[in-house]
Motif scaffolding. Structure first.
Motif, PDB file in Angstrom:
ATOM      1  N   SER A 193      -5.654  -1.927  -5.157  1.00  0.00           N
ATOM      2  CA  SER A 193      -7.066  -2.159  -4.825  1.00  0.00           C
ATOM      3  C   SER A 193      -7.522  -3.574  -5.169  1.00  0.00           C
ATOM      4  O   SER A 193      -8.618  -3.979  -4.780  1.00  0.00           O
ATOM      5  N   SER A 194      -6.676  -4.328  -5.887  1.00  0.00           N
ATOM      6  CA  SER A 194      -7.026  -5.711  -6.213  1.00  0.00           C
ATOM      7  C   SER A 194      -7.104  -6.543  -4.943  1.00  0.00           C
ATOM      8  O   SER A 194      -6.267  -6.431  -4.049  1.00  0.00           O
ATOM      9  N   GLU A 195      -8.122  -7.402  -4.837  1.00  0.00           N
ATOM     10  CA  GLU A 195      -8.294  -8.231  -3.645  1.00  0.00           C
ATOM     11  C   GLU A 195      -7.097  -9.152  -3.441  1.00  0.00           C
ATOM     12  O   GLU A 195      -6.630  -9.357  -2.329  1.00  0.00           O
TER      13      GLU A 195
ATOM     14  N   LEU B 124       0.863 -11.397  -5.862  1.00  0.00           N
ATOM     15  CA  LEU B 124       0.525 -10.840  -7.171  1.00  0.00           C
ATOM     16  C   LEU B 124       0.539 -11.960  -8.198  1.00  0.00           C
ATOM     17  O   LEU B 124       1.497 -12.734  -8.282  1.00  0.00           O
ATOM     18  N   ASP B 125      -0.534 -12.067  -8.970  1.00  0.00           N
ATOM     19  CA  ASP B 125      -0.590 -13.009 -10.087  1.00  0.00           C
ATOM     20  C   ASP B 125      -0.092 -12.293 -11.340  1.00  0.00           C
ATOM     21  O   ASP B 125      -0.683 -11.288 -11.758  1.00  0.00           O
ATOM     22  N   PHE B 126       0.979 -12.798 -11.927  1.00  0.00           N
ATOM     23  CA  PHE B 126       1.552 -12.203 -13.136  1.00  0.00           C
ATOM     24  C   PHE B 126       1.490 -13.236 -14.246  1.00  0.00           C
ATOM     25  O   PHE B 126       1.822 -14.401 -14.038  1.00  0.00           O
TER      26      PHE B 126
ATOM     27  N   PHE C  13       0.898  -8.756 -21.065  1.00  0.00           N
ATOM     28  CA  PHE C  13       1.247  -8.914 -19.656  1.00  0.00           C
ATOM     29  C   PHE C  13       0.040  -8.541 -18.789  1.00  0.00           C
ATOM     30  O   PHE C  13      -0.647  -7.558 -19.071  1.00  0.00           O
ATOM     31  N   ASN C  14      -0.196  -9.346 -17.749  1.00  0.00           N
ATOM     32  CA  ASN C  14      -1.334  -9.130 -16.854  1.00  0.00           C
ATOM     33  C   ASN C  14      -0.904  -9.270 -15.397  1.00  0.00           C
ATOM     34  O   ASN C  14      -0.022 -10.072 -15.074  1.00  0.00           O
ATOM     35  N   ILE C  15      -1.531  -8.481 -14.529  1.00  0.00           N
ATOM     36  CA  ILE C  15      -1.384  -8.644 -13.082  1.00  0.00           C
ATOM     37  C   ILE C  15      -2.774  -8.692 -12.467  1.00  0.00           C
ATOM     38  O   ILE C  15      -3.580  -7.780 -12.680  1.00  0.00           O
ATOM     39  N   ASP C  16      -3.054  -9.756 -11.730  1.00  0.00           N
ATOM     40  CA  ASP C  16      -4.350  -9.913 -11.051  1.00  0.00           C
ATOM     41  C   ASP C  16      -5.527  -9.616 -11.970  1.00  0.00           C
ATOM     42  O   ASP C  16      -6.440  -8.856 -11.637  1.00  0.00           O
ATOM     43  N   ASN C  17      -5.488 -10.216 -13.178  1.00  0.00           N
ATOM     44  CA  ASN C  17      -6.543 -10.066 -14.185  1.00  0.00           C
ATOM     45  C   ASN C  17      -6.654  -8.651 -14.748  1.00  0.00           C
ATOM     46  O   ASN C  17      -7.634  -8.332 -15.433  1.00  0.00           O
TER      47      ASN C  17
ATOM     48  N   LYS D 153       0.809  -1.226   0.000  1.00  0.00           N
ATOM     49  CA  LYS D 153       0.000   0.000   0.000  1.00  0.00           C
ATOM     50  C   LYS D 153       0.838   1.269   0.000  1.00  0.00           C
ATOM     51  O   LYS D 153       0.315   2.361  -0.224  1.00  0.00           O
ATOM     52  N   SER D 154       2.136   1.132   0.263  1.00  0.00           N
ATOM     53  CA  SER D 154       3.018   2.307   0.266  1.00  0.00           C
ATOM     54  C   SER D 154       3.906   2.376  -0.972  1.00  0.00           C
ATOM     55  O   SER D 154       4.806   3.209  -1.045  1.00  0.00           O
TER      56      SER D 154
END
Length: 270
Positions: free
Chosen positions: A226-228, A234-236, A162-166, A134-135
């Motif tokens: 803000s992703s749950e 982190l999903d990459f 490339f994707n992160i958390d959908n 968060k920082s």
């Protein structure tokens, strides 16, 4: 107590005691004086602190480095969906047979140094247990990649997503599958074409997402935070086969290609 007294009580050498006492003196925990002994001067050590507090919380502002850097091995994907042309290689040899997607179930994932496939997606977890997400000011991911063509083809574009958390961060269009020279790190036995890639950098900050410093989307660090899922991991993912140019992908580890790295992730704080 003297150095000799401490040595006897702890059953370790006087030289080792002296080494530790010196460190304690430098940190103002122990103070030493000299007294006359039977065989010369004795070093007398006295504890001058009543208590010492150790703070291990790396997320506290005053104890945190400005960046956290991680290397994610290219073979550490937790899921995949790929089709031929495809394959895996270690630094020493090919894994199984080329163009058989079943080799992606290979169990010793830490040994994988080269991955290639024509269509599909690879999924990675980026651990953040030691990151105060968060920082964060920005997140940067770099990796060595190129297109995938039988043998090689220097002019064979491929859209790599490339994707992160959908969240779809954006795409990089690789200009070709590079094999016109030996990769700096590529093993001598390798003769299947692809030799090296380009080092591509994906950067996310509070203004958007950039690939090689060119803005490719409006996805920001605020969106990632803000992703749950982002509170845990982190999903990459890396995907090919859904763009204008469907030329596949080669992903190079630290023992293949031109750059001695895997997937490098750098977290930067405010």
């Amino acid at each position: 107590l003297s150095i000799q007294d401490i040595s006897q009580r702890l059953d370790i050498s006087s030289a080792m005691v002296t080494k530790h006492i010196t460190i304690l003196e430098e940190n103002n925990i122990v103070e030493s004086t000299f007294e006359k002994g039977i065989r010369g001067r004795l070093k007398i050590c006295e504890l001058i602190k009543n208590d010492v507090t150790l703070i291990f919380n790396a997320n506290k502002e005053h104890f945190r480095e400005n960046i956290v850097k991680k290397q994610i091995p290219v073979g550490s994907f937790y899921d995949f969906n790929v089709s031929a042309l495809c394959g895996l290689a270690m630094a020493e040899k090919l894994i199984g047979y080329a163009n058989d997607p079943r080799v992606f179930y290979f169990q010793d994932k830490g040994d994988i140094e080269l991955i290639w496939f024509t269509t599909g997606e690879l999924f990675y977890h980026i651990p953040i247990y030691d990151v105060d997400i968060k920082s964060l000011k920005q997140l940067e991911i770099s990796l060595e990649i190129c297109s995938e063509h039988p043998g090689y083809n220097m002019h064979y574009p491929s859209d790599i997503f490339f994707n992160i958390d959908n969240l779809e961060l954006g795409k990089y269009t690789s200009p070709g599958d590079f094999g016109n020279r030996k990769g700096v790190l590529t093993p001598s036995w390798w003769d299947l074409g692809s030799e090296f890639g380009r080092l591509v950098s994906i950067r996310i900050d509070h203004t958007g997402t950039f690939i090689d410093e060119k803005k490719v989307s409006d996805i920001t660090m605020d969106d990632v935070i803000s992703s749950e899922k982002s509170l845990n991991v982190l999903d990459f993912s890396i995907a090919v086969g859904k763009g204008e140019f469907n030329g596949g992908v080669n992903l190079f580890g630290k023992q293949f290609g031109d750059f001695a790295q895997d997937i490098e992730v750098i977290f930067s704080y405010e």
